[in-house]
Design a protein around this motif. Structure first.
Motif, mmCIF file in Angstrom:
data_model
loop_
_atom_site.group_PDB
_atom_site.id
_atom_site.type_symbol
_atom_site.label_atom_id
_atom_site.label_comp_id
_atom_site.label_asym_id
_atom_site.label_seq_id
_atom_site.Cartn_x
_atom_site.Cartn_y
_atom_site.Cartn_z
ATOM 1 N N SER A 110 0.820 -1.212 0.000
ATOM 2 C CA SER A 110 0.000 0.000 0.000
ATOM 3 C C SER A 110 0.857 1.266 0.000
ATOM 4 O O SER A 110 0.353 2.350 -0.293
ATOM 5 C CB SER A 110 -0.960 0.002 1.192
ATOM 6 O OG SER A 110 -0.250 -0.008 2.417
ATOM 7 N N MET A 123 -11.903 2.479 1.277
ATOM 8 C CA MET A 123 -12.359 1.095 1.376
ATOM 9 C C MET A 123 -13.677 0.983 2.146
ATOM 10 O O MET A 123 -14.420 0.011 1.987
ATOM 11 C CB MET A 123 -11.296 0.229 2.064
ATOM 12 C CG MET A 123 -10.029 0.035 1.262
ATOM 13 S SD MET A 123 -10.273 -0.798 -0.320
ATOM 14 C CE MET A 123 -10.206 0.606 -1.430
ATOM 15 N N HIS A 173 -2.667 -3.985 9.487
ATOM 16 C CA HIS A 173 -2.320 -2.571 9.420
ATOM 17 C C HIS A 173 -1.209 -2.294 10.416
ATOM 18 O O HIS A 173 -1.222 -2.797 11.543
ATOM 19 C CB HIS A 173 -3.525 -1.679 9.752
ATOM 20 C CG HIS A 173 -3.159 -0.232 9.889
ATOM 21 N ND1 HIS A 173 -2.891 0.569 8.805
ATOM 22 C CD2 HIS A 173 -2.988 0.544 10.995
ATOM 23 C CE1 HIS A 173 -2.571 1.782 9.232
ATOM 24 N NE2 HIS A 173 -2.625 1.795 10.549
ATOM 25 N N ASP A 204 -2.437 6.263 3.347
ATOM 26 C CA ASP A 204 -3.085 5.134 4.006
ATOM 27 C C ASP A 204 -4.402 5.557 4.657
ATOM 28 O O ASP A 204 -5.390 4.811 4.608
ATOM 29 C CB ASP A 204 -2.146 4.520 5.055
ATOM 30 C CG ASP A 204 -2.547 3.118 5.435
ATOM 31 O OD1 ASP A 204 -2.247 2.195 4.670
ATOM 32 O OD2 ASP A 204 -3.189 2.948 6.498
ATOM 33 N N ASP A 205 -4.433 6.740 5.240
ATOM 34 C CA ASP A 205 -5.682 7.253 5.808
ATOM 35 C C ASP A 205 -6.750 7.365 4.720
ATOM 36 O O ASP A 205 -7.914 6.990 4.921
ATOM 37 C CB ASP A 205 -5.464 8.628 6.450
ATOM 38 C CG ASP A 205 -4.712 8.560 7.772
ATOM 39 O OD1 ASP A 205 -4.551 7.440 8.318
ATOM 40 O OD2 ASP A 205 -4.270 9.626 8.254
ATOM 41 N N PHE A 230 -6.057 -5.551 2.705
ATOM 42 C CA PHE A 230 -7.514 -5.516 2.699
ATOM 43 C C PHE A 230 -8.091 -6.841 2.222
ATOM 44 O O PHE A 230 -7.520 -7.524 1.371
ATOM 45 C CB PHE A 230 -8.023 -4.389 1.792
ATOM 46 C CG PHE A 230 -7.574 -3.028 2.240
ATOM 47 C CD1 PHE A 230 -8.225 -2.381 3.279
ATOM 48 C CD2 PHE A 230 -6.470 -2.416 1.656
ATOM 49 C CE1 PHE A 230 -7.799 -1.137 3.715
ATOM 50 C CE2 PHE A 230 -6.038 -1.173 2.087
ATOM 51 C CZ PHE A 230 -6.703 -0.535 3.122
ATOM 52 N N THR A 245 -12.655 -5.290 4.678
ATOM 53 C CA THR A 245 -12.121 -5.241 6.031
ATOM 54 C C THR A 245 -10.598 -5.172 5.941
ATOM 55 O O THR A 245 -10.020 -5.331 4.865
ATOM 56 C CB THR A 245 -12.553 -6.467 6.858
ATOM 57 O OG1 THR A 245 -12.192 -7.668 6.149
ATOM 58 C CG2 THR A 245 -14.053 -6.459 7.100
ATOM 59 N N MET A 246 -9.963 -4.920 7.061
ATOM 60 C CA MET A 246 -8.521 -4.682 7.078
ATOM 61 C C MET A 246 -7.859 -5.716 8.002
ATOM 62 O O MET A 246 -7.766 -5.498 9.207
ATOM 63 C CB MET A 246 -8.230 -3.261 7.545
ATOM 64 C CG MET A 246 -6.772 -2.844 7.426
ATOM 65 S SD MET A 246 -6.557 -1.066 7.768
ATOM 66 C CE MET A 246 -7.165 -0.982 9.455
ATOM 67 N N ARG A 252 -16.707 3.576 -3.779
ATOM 68 C CA ARG A 252 -15.361 3.023 -3.558
ATOM 69 C C ARG A 252 -14.633 2.833 -4.887
ATOM 70 O O ARG A 252 -13.463 3.203 -5.032
ATOM 71 C CB ARG A 252 -15.483 1.696 -2.805
ATOM 72 C CG ARG A 252 -14.167 1.047 -2.445
ATOM 73 C CD ARG A 252 -14.413 -0.216 -1.635
ATOM 74 N NE ARG A 252 -15.119 -1.232 -2.400
ATOM 75 C CZ ARG A 252 -15.618 -2.353 -1.874
ATOM 76 N NH1 ARG A 252 -15.498 -2.591 -0.574
ATOM 77 N NH2 ARG A 252 -16.233 -3.237 -2.637
ATOM 78 N N SER A 290 -1.111 -1.246 4.893
ATOM 79 C CA SER A 290 -2.344 -1.981 5.173
ATOM 80 C C SER A 290 -2.574 -3.079 4.138
ATOM 81 O O SER A 290 -2.091 -2.989 3.005
ATOM 82 C CB SER A 290 -3.551 -1.035 5.159
ATOM 83 O OG SER A 290 -3.444 -0.040 6.149
ATOM 84 N N ARG A 309 -7.859 3.742 3.513
ATOM 85 C CA ARG A 309 -8.764 3.072 4.446
ATOM 86 C C ARG A 309 -10.152 3.709 4.413
ATOM 87 O O ARG A 309 -11.167 3.001 4.477
ATOM 88 C CB ARG A 309 -8.176 3.117 5.856
ATOM 89 C CG ARG A 309 -7.007 2.158 6.034
ATOM 90 C CD ARG A 309 -6.518 2.138 7.469
ATOM 91 N NE ARG A 309 -5.776 3.343 7.801
ATOM 92 C CZ ARG A 309 -5.682 3.860 9.012
ATOM 93 N NH1 ARG A 309 -6.341 3.314 10.030
ATOM 94 N NH2 ARG A 309 -4.962 4.944 9.234
#
Length: 264
Positions: A172, A198, A248, A191-192, A261, A244-245, A205, A259, A195
């Motif tokens: 990522s 997602m 991370h 990354d923020d 997913f 879902t993650m 999305r 991350s 996420r």
């Protein structure tokens, strides 16, 4: 049973074969990968790995029954250039994927000489350490167009009901010139955003991912997007499913946010 799809941040080089030296850096990633068989209820019939480390004019598929190894890294201990991950290939699955892609207007070719690159074997060693699940690799397509790869993923969705686990292996965050504190701000910003994207409703999305390069920190996080494109394929194959993650970290390599997913 419809299997989920995964985008895995695969770590650096041959790390599963260096756990004595780097285990503290990879403990969380290792644990998340080892948990995948539990998450999917056992072993799949086969795995299709969309690898960030292979590109072609059209899509390419590894079709050898006994894939060799590709040591596509430098500066690691000598023993890491001898390691083996002797999982079988699956010429049948390669042909099935080729047929699905071509039926949807995406030319695809078989390559019976292609071996497992480190994006594949480093991700698969913790998941299936006995190397007893057949693995086929799918390349990216030159141009690295997000829409093209999402469309390819949509065509591959039937595999999820055929016992095939579709995995995108990338990272990522992938800026090797700033794979340290220098890249921290961009990795966290991107990354923020990723996420948050997602967590959007499915149609939103997809639209967000099509415009990924407009996200905060995007081009610092991915100067070249090959390590992000596997995400597009696995998203396309599970486009209506919740993300879902399973993995991370906020301080990977001391500073970076990374991350993985799961869809479905």
């Amino acid at each position: 049973m419809t299997l989920p799809t995964y985008f895995l941040s695969h770590g650096g080089g041959p790390w599963p074969f260096m756990m004595d030296q780097v285990g503290h850096l990879y403990a969380q990633l290792d644990a998340s990968l080892r948990d995948i068989p539990r998450q999917i209820g056992g072993k799949p019939r086969a795995v299709l790995v969309v690898t960030a480390h292979w590109e072609g004019r059209d899509f390419l598929l590894s079709s050898s029954a006994k894939p060799p190894m590709i040591y596509d890294y430098g500066g690691f201990p000598p023993h890491t250039y001898q390691v083996q991950y002797p999982a079988p290939g699956s010429p049948e699955l390669a042909a099935r994927v080729q047929a699905l892609l071509q039926a949807g207007g995406h030319p695809a070719s078989l390559d019976d000489g292609r071996g497992f690159d480190h994006g594949t074997f480093s991700a698969m060693v913790p998941v299936f350490p006995d190397a007893d699940v057949p693995v086929v690799q799918l390349s990216l397509k030159h141009g690295l167009d997000a829409r093209t790869h999402i469309e390819a993923g949509r065509l591959l969705a039937p595999l999820r009901d055929e016992g095939v686990l579709i995995v995108g292996s990338g990272l990522s965050y992938h800026n090797l010139r700033a794979f340290n504190a220098q890249g921290a701000a961009a990795s966290h910003a991107f990354d923020d955003w990723l996420r948050a994207a997602m967590a959007l409703p499915a149609a939103e999305r997809t639209q967000a991912l099509l415009k990924w390069d407009q996200a905060p920190g995007a081009r610092m996080a991915h100067p070249r997007e090959e390590h992000l494109l596997p995400l597009m394929v696995v998203l396309g194959a599970a486009e209506d499913d919740t993300a879902t993650m399973p993995y991370h970290e906020d301080a990977f390599m001391g500073a970076l946010a990374v991350s993985s997913f799961k869809f479905g």
